[in-house]
Scaffold this motif. Sequence first.
Motif, PDB file in Angstrom:
ATOM      1  N   GLY A  96       1.268  -3.380  -5.263  1.00 24.75           N
ATOM      2  CA  GLY A  96       0.746  -4.004  -4.051  1.00 24.75           C
ATOM      3  C   GLY A  96       1.819  -4.750  -3.275  1.00 24.75           C
ATOM      4  O   GLY A  96       2.717  -5.355  -3.850  1.00 24.75           O
ATOM      5  N   VAL A  97       1.723  -4.691  -1.944  1.00 20.59           N
ATOM      6  CA  VAL A  97       2.655  -5.396  -1.073  1.00 20.59           C
ATOM      7  C   VAL A  97       1.861  -6.055   0.050  1.00 20.59           C
ATOM      8  O   VAL A  97       1.100  -5.375   0.745  1.00 20.59           O
ATOM      9  N   ASP A  98       2.037  -7.361   0.208  1.00 19.27           N
ATOM     10  CA  ASP A  98       1.442  -8.047   1.350  1.00 19.27           C
ATOM     11  C   ASP A  98       2.300  -7.816   2.588  1.00 19.27           C
ATOM     12  O   ASP A  98       3.526  -7.735   2.493  1.00 19.27           O
ATOM     13  N   THR A  99       1.665  -7.735   3.729  1.00 16.43           N
ATOM     14  CA  THR A  99       2.423  -7.582   4.971  1.00 16.43           C
ATOM     15  C   THR A  99       3.202  -8.859   5.238  1.00 16.43           C
ATOM     16  O   THR A  99       2.612  -9.944   5.316  1.00 16.43           O
ATOM     17  N   PRO A 100       4.534  -8.784   5.363  1.00 19.34           N
ATOM     18  CA  PRO A 100       5.318  -9.995   5.598  1.00 19.34           C
ATOM     19  C   PRO A 100       5.002 -10.605   6.956  1.00 19.34           C
ATOM     20  O   PRO A 100       4.707  -9.895   7.922  1.00 19.34           O
ATOM     21  N   LYS A 101       5.057 -11.931   7.015  1.00 17.91           N
ATOM     22  CA  LYS A 101       4.746 -12.616   8.266  1.00 17.91           C
ATOM     23  C   LYS A 101       5.870 -12.481   9.277  1.00 17.91           C
ATOM     24  O   LYS A 101       5.637 -12.452  10.486  1.00 17.91           O
ATOM     25  N   GLN A 102       7.116 -12.417   8.788  1.00 21.02           N
ATOM     26  CA  GLN A 102       8.271 -12.324   9.679  1.00 21.02           C
ATOM     27  C   GLN A 102       9.013 -11.027   9.401  1.00 21.02           C
ATOM     28  O   GLN A 102       9.714 -10.904   8.407  1.00 21.02           O
ATOM     29  N   THR A 103       8.845 -10.080  10.280  1.00 23.43           N
ATOM     30  CA  THR A 103       9.516  -8.800  10.130  1.00 23.43           C
ATOM     31  C   THR A 103       9.426  -8.061  11.454  1.00 23.43           C
ATOM     32  O   THR A 103       8.948  -8.605  12.456  1.00 23.43           O
ATOM     33  N   ARG A 104       9.853  -6.813  11.471  1.00 24.38           N
ATOM     34  CA  ARG A 104       9.751  -5.990  12.664  1.00 24.38           C
ATOM     35  C   ARG A 104       8.353  -5.374  12.765  1.00 24.38           C
ATOM     36  O   ARG A 104       7.713  -5.107  11.760  1.00 24.38           O
ATOM     37  N   ALA A 105       7.947  -5.142  14.006  1.00 20.80           N
ATOM     38  CA  ALA A 105       6.634  -4.532  14.220  1.00 20.80           C
ATOM     39  C   ALA A 105       6.537  -3.169  13.551  1.00 20.80           C
ATOM     40  O   ALA A 105       5.483  -2.793  13.031  1.00 20.80           O
ATOM     41  N   VAL A 106       7.655  -2.426  13.532  1.00 16.78           N
ATOM     42  CA  VAL A 106       7.632  -1.098  12.927  1.00 16.78           C
ATOM     43  C   VAL A 106       7.346  -1.178  11.431  1.00 16.78           C
ATOM     44  O   VAL A 106       6.750  -0.263  10.852  1.00 16.78           O
ATOM     45  N   VAL A 107       7.741  -2.282  10.793  1.00 14.70           N
ATOM     46  CA  VAL A 107       7.491  -2.452   9.360  1.00 14.70           C
ATOM     47  C   VAL A 107       5.998  -2.595   9.096  1.00 14.70           C
ATOM     48  O   VAL A 107       5.445  -1.961   8.193  1.00 14.70           O
ATOM     49  N   VAL A 108       5.343  -3.435   9.898  1.00 12.41           N
ATOM     50  CA  VAL A 108       3.903  -3.633   9.752  1.00 12.41           C
ATOM     51  C   VAL A 108       3.168  -2.314   9.955  1.00 12.41           C
ATOM     52  O   VAL A 108       2.268  -1.954   9.186  1.00 12.41           O
ATOM     53  N   ARG A 109       3.576  -1.588  10.986  1.00 19.64           N
ATOM     54  CA  ARG A 109       2.924  -0.293  11.269  1.00 19.64           C
ATOM     55  C   ARG A 109       3.180   0.711  10.143  1.00 19.64           C
ATOM     56  O   ARG A 109       2.263   1.424   9.716  1.00 19.64           O
ATOM     57  N   ALA A 110       4.405   0.765   9.649  1.00 23.86           N
ATOM     58  CA  ALA A 110       4.741   1.734   8.603  1.00 23.86           C
ATOM     59  C   ALA A 110       4.015   1.420   7.300  1.00 23.86           C
ATOM     60  O   ALA A 110       3.575   2.332   6.585  1.00 23.86           O
ATOM     61  N   LEU A 111       3.865   0.143   6.959  1.00 20.05           N
ATOM     62  CA  LEU A 111       3.127  -0.225   5.753  1.00 20.05           C
ATOM     63  C   LEU A 111       1.661   0.180   5.862  1.00 20.05           C
ATOM     64  O   LEU A 111       1.067   0.697   4.908  1.00 20.05           O
ATOM     65  N   ALA A 112       1.075  -0.067   7.033  1.00 20.39           N
ATOM     66  CA  ALA A 112      -0.321   0.326   7.243  1.00 20.39           C
ATOM     67  C   ALA A 112      -0.475   1.839   7.167  1.00 20.39           C
ATOM     68  O   ALA A 112      -1.431   2.357   6.565  1.00 20.39           O
ATOM     69  N   ASP A 113       0.466   2.551   7.769  1.00 16.71           N
ATOM     70  CA  ASP A 113       0.429   4.014   7.710  1.00 16.71           C
ATOM     71  C   ASP A 113       0.537   4.506   6.267  1.00 16.71           C
ATOM     72  O   ASP A 113      -0.165   5.439   5.866  1.00 16.71           O
ATOM     73  N   ALA A 114       1.436   3.891   5.496  1.00 20.51           N
ATOM     74  CA  ALA A 114       1.627   4.306   4.111  1.00 20.51           C
ATOM     75  C   ALA A 114       0.355   4.110   3.300  1.00 20.51           C
ATOM     76  O   ALA A 114      -0.048   4.996   2.525  1.00 20.51           O
ATOM     77  N   ASP A 115      -0.295   2.964   3.473  1.00 23.88           N
ATOM     78  CA  ASP A 115      -1.543   2.709   2.743  1.00 23.88           C
ATOM     79  C   ASP A 115      -2.602   3.751   3.084  1.00 23.88           C
ATOM     80  O   ASP A 115      -3.312   4.253   2.208  1.00 23.88           O
ATOM     81  N   GLU A 116      -2.719   4.066   4.371  1.00 20.23           N
ATOM     82  CA  GLU A 116      -3.729   5.034   4.798  1.00 20.23           C
ATOM     83  C   GLU A 116      -3.408   6.439   4.286  1.00 20.23           C
ATOM     84  O   GLU A 116      -4.304   7.177   3.854  1.00 20.23           O
ATOM     85  N   LEU A 117      -2.136   6.802   4.318  1.00 13.63           N
ATOM     86  CA  LEU A 117      -1.743   8.124   3.847  1.00 13.63           C
ATOM     87  C   LEU A 117      -1.946   8.268   2.344  1.00 13.63           C
ATOM     88  O   LEU A 117      -2.373   9.325   1.871  1.00 13.63           O
ATOM     89  N   ILE A 118      -1.632   7.225   1.594  1.00 11.55           N
ATOM     90  CA  ILE A 118      -1.871   7.258   0.148  1.00 11.55           C
ATOM     91  C   ILE A 118      -3.363   7.444  -0.129  1.00 11.55           C
ATOM     92  O   ILE A 118      -3.763   8.219  -0.994  1.00 11.55           O
ATOM     93  N   ARG A 119      -4.188   6.764   0.646  1.00 14.26           N
ATOM     94  CA  ARG A 119      -5.633   6.831   0.439  1.00 14.26           C
ATOM     95  C   ARG A 119      -6.195   8.203   0.789  1.00 14.26           C
ATOM     96  O   ARG A 119      -7.066   8.728   0.094  1.00 14.26           O
ATOM     97  N   THR A 120      -5.710   8.789   1.890  1.00 18.31           N
ATOM     98  CA  THR A 120      -6.334  10.019   2.395  1.00 18.31           C
ATOM     99  C   THR A 120      -5.611  11.290   1.978  1.00 18.31           C
ATOM    100  O   THR A 120      -6.244  12.308   1.716  1.00 18.31           O
TER     101      THR A 120
END
Length: 250
Positions: free
Chosen positions: A109-133
């Motif tokens: 598990g990885v929490d979304t970091p509060k301070q990072t690039r927007a692309v990181v937040v998007r890529a983490l969300a994409d990864a979670d969704e892709l793993i699920r589906t």
Amino acid sequence: MSLSRQEVIKVVNRYIGVSGGYLGDFTYNSHADFYPEYCDLDIDPYAYPGTTRERFIEILSTQSAHDQAKILRGVLDRFDDNAEHPNRSRLRPELEGWIARLEGAAVVGVDTPKQTRAVVVRALADADELIRTNGATSAVDRIHTALHGHVLALCEAVGIEVDRETTMTKALKLLRQSHPALAASGPRGDDVARVFGAMATVLDSLNPLRNNASVAHPNEELLNEPEAHLAINAARTVFAFLDAKLGATS
């Protein structure tokens, strides 16, 4: 997490196929034989009301996640890809991803970091969704992008000069050398530093995996699910460690 209603219907209508009210080429008898022969399950479809399609939906919907995975494996074995059913080749990786999820393939598990690039937040969300589906294989590229972007962001936060051409391996090395929070300290600090250094070496292998065996490019051969989970979990372990050590200071 068990199969959703939408996923069950997708298996029935789009992978197995329904024609004239019939589920694939199942007869009442072959449907009854399917569970012990292909799934190693003692299930009697005659105990359920309705048509073969209705019985299959009810059975698949009400089993445990582990037994749902067995049924999906049976479906993949029983209904081979062929020219009459072009959807099966396209949907097979998605069903394999569901099987990995149902069988409880562990993902760090990885929490979304509060301070990072927007692309990181998007890529983490994409990864979670892709793993699920779709399964872990489809998410290797996204987790690589997330970690690379986050390491670059951490470098920039403490004034380390990096740019988009700086590789993840180089950026992580610069961060380890320059950030005081990553200096060897505490109980067995040197041993911990060696573990982290070894993990950094492991991450160096993510680059060729991402480039040559993921969906980042039109590669002919892709990582299998267990190997993809290994790559993703290695990246997520480093991600979680960096965020725990530097999240409050970056």
